[in-house]
Design an enzyme around this catalytic site. Structure first.
Site, PDB file in Angstrom:
ATOM      1  N   ASP A   1     -14.662   0.431  10.569  1.00 32.80           N
ATOM      2  CA  ASP A   1     -13.719   1.519  10.307  1.00 32.80           C
ATOM      3  C   ASP A   1     -12.397   1.221  11.005  1.00 32.80           C
ATOM      4  O   ASP A   1     -12.324   1.219  12.237  1.00 32.80           O
ATOM      5  CB  ASP A   1     -14.325   2.830  10.825  1.00 32.80           C
ATOM      6  CG  ASP A   1     -13.464   4.044  10.489  1.00 32.80           C
ATOM      7  OD1 ASP A   1     -12.303   3.864  10.051  1.00 32.80           O
ATOM      8  OD2 ASP A   1     -13.963   5.163  10.666  1.00 32.80           O
TER       9      ASP A   1
ATOM     10  N   GLY B   1     -10.170  -4.118   3.159  1.00 31.43           N
ATOM     11  CA  GLY B   1     -10.187  -3.288   1.942  1.00 31.43           C
ATOM     12  C   GLY B   1     -10.533  -4.092   0.709  1.00 31.43           C
ATOM     13  O   GLY B   1      -9.948  -3.898  -0.365  1.00 31.43           O
TER      14      GLY B   1
ATOM     15  N   TYR C   1       2.020   8.771   4.756  1.00 29.08           N
ATOM     16  CA  TYR C   1       1.881   7.452   4.111  1.00 29.08           C
ATOM     17  C   TYR C   1       3.184   6.654   4.228  1.00 29.08           C
ATOM     18  O   TYR C   1       3.166   5.457   4.543  1.00 29.08           O
ATOM     19  CB  TYR C   1       1.499   7.679   2.651  1.00 29.08           C
ATOM     20  CG  TYR C   1       1.142   6.465   1.839  1.00 29.08           C
ATOM     21  CD1 TYR C   1      -0.109   5.863   1.967  1.00 29.08           C
ATOM     22  CD2 TYR C   1       2.033   5.933   0.919  1.00 29.08           C
ATOM     23  CE1 TYR C   1      -0.443   4.756   1.191  1.00 29.08           C
ATOM     24  CE2 TYR C   1       1.711   4.836   0.141  1.00 29.08           C
ATOM     25  CZ  TYR C   1       0.460   4.252   0.284  1.00 29.08           C
ATOM     26  OH  TYR C   1       0.132   3.159  -0.491  1.00 29.08           O
TER      27      TYR C   1
ATOM     28  N   ALA D   1       5.502   7.002   6.493  1.00 29.93           N
ATOM     29  CA  ALA D   1       5.698   6.609   7.893  1.00 29.93           C
ATOM     30  C   ALA D   1       4.840   5.391   8.230  1.00 29.93           C
ATOM     31  O   ALA D   1       5.298   4.451   8.895  1.00 29.93           O
ATOM     32  CB  ALA D   1       5.355   7.775   8.813  1.00 29.93           C
ATOM     33  N   ALA D   2       3.604   5.405   7.742  1.00 29.67           N
ATOM     34  CA  ALA D   2       2.712   4.273   8.015  1.00 29.67           C
ATOM     35  C   ALA D   2       3.201   3.004   7.318  1.00 29.67           C
ATOM     36  O   ALA D   2       3.251   1.922   7.925  1.00 29.67           O
ATOM     37  CB  ALA D   2       1.289   4.613   7.561  1.00 29.67           C
TER      38      ALA D   2
ATOM     39  N   ASN E   1      -4.754  -5.303   3.908  1.00 30.68           N
ATOM     40  CA  ASN E   1      -4.645  -4.598   2.621  1.00 30.68           C
ATOM     41  C   ASN E   1      -5.203  -3.180   2.669  1.00 30.68           C
ATOM     42  O   ASN E   1      -4.731  -2.315   1.936  1.00 30.68           O
ATOM     43  CB  ASN E   1      -5.378  -5.409   1.547  1.00 30.68           C
ATOM     44  CG  ASN E   1      -5.644  -4.586   0.313  1.00 30.68           C
ATOM     45  OD1 ASN E   1      -4.738  -4.333  -0.494  1.00 30.68           O
ATOM     46  ND2 ASN E   1      -6.878  -4.106   0.164  1.00 30.68           N
TER      47      ASN E   1
ATOM     48  N   ARG F   1     -12.820  -3.083  -3.374  1.00 28.88           N
ATOM     49  CA  ARG F   1     -12.364  -2.623  -4.692  1.00 28.88           C
ATOM     50  C   ARG F   1     -10.857  -2.830  -4.813  1.00 28.88           C
ATOM     51  O   ARG F   1     -10.203  -3.305  -3.874  1.00 28.88           O
ATOM     52  CB  ARG F   1     -12.713  -1.156  -4.923  1.00 28.88           C
ATOM     53  CG  ARG F   1     -12.332  -0.227  -3.790  1.00 28.88           C
ATOM     54  CD  ARG F   1     -13.087   1.112  -3.908  1.00 28.88           C
ATOM     55  NE  ARG F   1     -13.128   1.845  -2.661  1.00 28.88           N
ATOM     56  CZ  ARG F   1     -12.287   2.829  -2.337  1.00 28.88           C
ATOM     57  NH1 ARG F   1     -11.368   3.206  -3.180  1.00 28.88           N
ATOM     58  NH2 ARG F   1     -12.398   3.452  -1.177  1.00 28.88           N
TER      59      ARG F   1
HETATM   60  P1  NAP Z   1      -8.401   1.626  -2.991  1.00 26.68           P
HETATM   61  O1  NAP Z   1      -8.843   1.174  -4.324  1.00 26.68           O
HETATM   62  O2  NAP Z   1      -8.500   3.080  -2.638  1.00 26.68           O
HETATM   63  O3  NAP Z   1      -9.164   0.741  -1.887  1.00 26.68           O
HETATM   64  C1  NAP Z   1      -8.976   1.018  -0.526  1.00 26.68           C
HETATM   65  C2  NAP Z   1      -9.712  -0.019   0.301  1.00 26.68           C
HETATM   66  O4  NAP Z   1      -9.455   0.254   1.698  1.00 26.68           O
HETATM   67  C3  NAP Z   1     -11.216   0.020   0.108  1.00 26.68           C
HETATM   68  O5  NAP Z   1     -11.716  -1.296   0.153  1.00 26.68           O
HETATM   69  C4  NAP Z   1     -11.691   0.806   1.325  1.00 26.68           C
HETATM   70  O6  NAP Z   1     -13.011   0.486   1.751  1.00 26.68           O
HETATM   71  C5  NAP Z   1     -10.701   0.361   2.390  1.00 26.68           C
HETATM   72  N1  NAP Z   1     -10.632   1.360   3.457  1.00 26.68           N
HETATM   73  C6  NAP Z   1     -10.310   2.681   3.323  1.00 26.68           C
HETATM   74  N2  NAP Z   1     -10.433   3.296   4.515  1.00 26.68           N
HETATM   75  C7  NAP Z   1     -10.840   2.350   5.416  1.00 26.68           C
HETATM   76  C8  NAP Z   1     -11.170   2.384   6.798  1.00 26.68           C
HETATM   77  N3  NAP Z   1     -11.125   3.521   7.520  1.00 26.68           N
HETATM   78  N4  NAP Z   1     -11.579   1.241   7.372  1.00 26.68           N
HETATM   79  C9  NAP Z   1     -11.660   0.083   6.675  1.00 26.68           C
HETATM   80  N5  NAP Z   1     -11.366  -0.017   5.349  1.00 26.68           N
HETATM   81  C10 NAP Z   1     -10.970   1.113   4.741  1.00 26.68           C
HETATM   82  O7  NAP Z   1      -6.859   1.260  -2.726  1.00 26.68           O
HETATM   83  P2  NAP Z   1      -5.860   0.232  -3.474  1.00 26.68           P
HETATM   84  O8  NAP Z   1      -5.079   1.002  -4.462  1.00 26.68           O
HETATM   85  O9  NAP Z   1      -6.564  -1.008  -3.852  1.00 26.68           O
HETATM   86  O10 NAP Z   1      -4.852  -0.041  -2.254  1.00 26.68           O
HETATM   87  C11 NAP Z   1      -4.869  -1.242  -1.487  1.00 26.68           C
HETATM   88  C12 NAP Z   1      -3.602  -1.241  -0.641  1.00 26.68           C
HETATM   89  O11 NAP Z   1      -2.464  -1.211  -1.509  1.00 26.68           O
HETATM   90  C13 NAP Z   1      -3.487  -0.021   0.268  1.00 26.68           C
HETATM   91  O12 NAP Z   1      -2.925  -0.393   1.501  1.00 26.68           O
HETATM   92  C14 NAP Z   1      -2.521   0.872  -0.480  1.00 26.68           C
HETATM   93  O13 NAP Z   1      -1.837   1.752   0.376  1.00 26.68           O
HETATM   94  C15 NAP Z   1      -1.614  -0.164  -1.090  1.00 26.68           C
HETATM   95  N6  NAP Z   1      -0.858   0.330  -2.248  1.00 26.68           N
HETATM   96  C16 NAP Z   1      -1.501   0.795  -3.354  1.00 26.68           C
HETATM   97  C17 NAP Z   1      -0.754   1.271  -4.426  1.00 26.68           C
HETATM   98  C18 NAP Z   1      -1.388   1.807  -5.678  1.00 26.68           C
HETATM   99  O14 NAP Z   1      -0.641   2.299  -6.547  1.00 26.68           O
HETATM  100  N7  NAP Z   1      -2.704   1.719  -5.848  1.00 26.68           N
HETATM  101  C19 NAP Z   1       0.639   1.275  -4.346  1.00 26.68           C
HETATM  102  C20 NAP Z   1       1.254   0.784  -3.211  1.00 26.68           C
HETATM  103  C21 NAP Z   1       0.494   0.313  -2.169  1.00 26.68           C
HETATM  104  P3  NAP Z   1     -14.307   1.343   1.196  1.00 26.68           P
HETATM  105  O15 NAP Z   1     -14.369   1.039  -0.289  1.00 26.68           O
HETATM  106  O16 NAP Z   1     -15.467   0.818   1.966  1.00 26.68           O
HETATM  107  O17 NAP Z   1     -13.999   2.773   1.462  1.00 26.68           O
END
Ligand code: NAP
Length: 248
Positions: free
Chosen positions: A64, A14, A156, A158-159, A91, A17
């Site tokens: 994926d 991930g 979410y 649960a995961a 991540n 971004r």
């Molecule tokens: P984000 O900006 O939506 O980025 C998600 C990333 O995951 C992207 O790089 C995306 O790749 C990749 N991804 C999505 N589906 C995928 C798949 N099927 N296979 C491979 N890669 C995949 O999310 P973020 O906010 O940075 O979150 C990063 C982590 O932090 C996540 O695990 C999220 O649950 C966790 N988190 C976030 C928050 C928050 O408030 N933002 C809070 C707690 C935890 P593409 O760009 O190619 O789609």
């Protein structure tokens, strides 16, 4: 296989971004070469590669994570390009929020597959290489929702809760090889994942955060970078909330 004289290598899923990009930038600054995992946004991953420290090599790899063979694609890229893997940062994650009566089979399956299955797939694929590293380490990016739950996030939670249980299990399983396994639990962080939420939800999360601001991706990345560093060499099985106090 691991050459202690070559640069350490991190795989960040991930990394196209958000939080993953910030982690990649911090790990490159700490001296890592990188495999930047993405799903569909190759351009985003390439942009991350362009932002990492100039001395660091970075290769973008698309796979994926809903497919349990995808971890091998990422790990094979690390071994093929760099010949080693020292840090795995699980991540990548998605959210498909709905109250349970309206949650579809796909909402459930996709979130479990990416957020939990993806970490399993990469950890399994990377296990041997991490064990060969002088200081192999895994950091799982969970969420405070995995500890406390949240309305509309049964899938979410649960995961992410499962990811915490897996963190503790793998910490025990990998300890004999000297591999540490830890998790961070972010609170509310402004990224593509949260910026699409209704304004009142964003405001409510900020209002509920004692430090009175949303998290930035860099707030999470700096803790991940510490967990990966030798300063954290005696830390394993830990879950570190990085949430401005939101989970208190
Ligand atoms: P984000 O900006 O939506 O980025 C998600 C990333 O995951 C992207 O790089 C995306 O790749 C990749 N991804 C999505 N589906 C995928 C798949 N099927 N296979 C491979 N890669 C995949 O999310 P973020 O906010 O940075 O979150 C990063 C982590 O932090 C996540 O695990 C999220 O649950 C966790 N988190 C976030 C928050 C928050 O408030 N933002 C809070 C707690 C935890 P593409 O760009 O190619 O789609």
């Amino acid at each position: 296989m691991s050459d202690v004289d070559s640069r350490p290598v991190a795989l960040v899923t991930g990394a196209s971004r958000g939080i993953g990009r910030a982690i990649a930038i911090d790990l490159a600054a700490a001296g890592f070469d990188l495999v930047l995992g993405y799903h569909s946004d190759r351009q985003g991953a390439e942009e991350t590669a362009g932002r990492v420290a100039s001395g660091s090599s970075a290769v973008s790899v698309g796979a994926d994570l809903r497919d349990l063979s995808s971890g091998k694609v990422y790990v094979d890229a690390a071994l093929g390009r760099f010949g080693r893997l020292d840090a795995l940062i699980n991540n990548a994650g998605i959210a498909r929020d709905r109250r349970i009566r309206r949650m579809t089979d796909a909402d459930w399956a996709d979130v479990l597959a990416v957020d939990l299955g993806g970490a399993f797939s990469c950890s399994r694929a990377g296990a041997s290489a991490l064990a060969e590293s002088p200081r192999g380490t895994i950091v799982n990016v969970s969420s405070i929702v995995g500890m406390n739950g949240n309305v509309g996030q049964a899938n979410y939670a649960a995961a992410k809760g499962g990811l915490l249980a897996m963190t503790r299990s793998l910490a025990r399983e990998f300890a004999p090889q000297g591999v540490t396994v830890n998790a961070v639990a972010p609170g509310f962080v402004l990224t593509d994942m949260t910026l699409t939420l209704p304004a009142e939800i964003i405001e409510a999360n900020i209002a509920a955060t004692p430090l009175a601001r949303p998290g930035e991706p860099e707030d999470i990345a700096s803790v991940v970078a510490w967990l990966v560093s030798s300063a954290a060499r005696f830390v394993t099985g830990a879950v570190i909330p990085v949430d401005g106090g939101l989970s208190l």
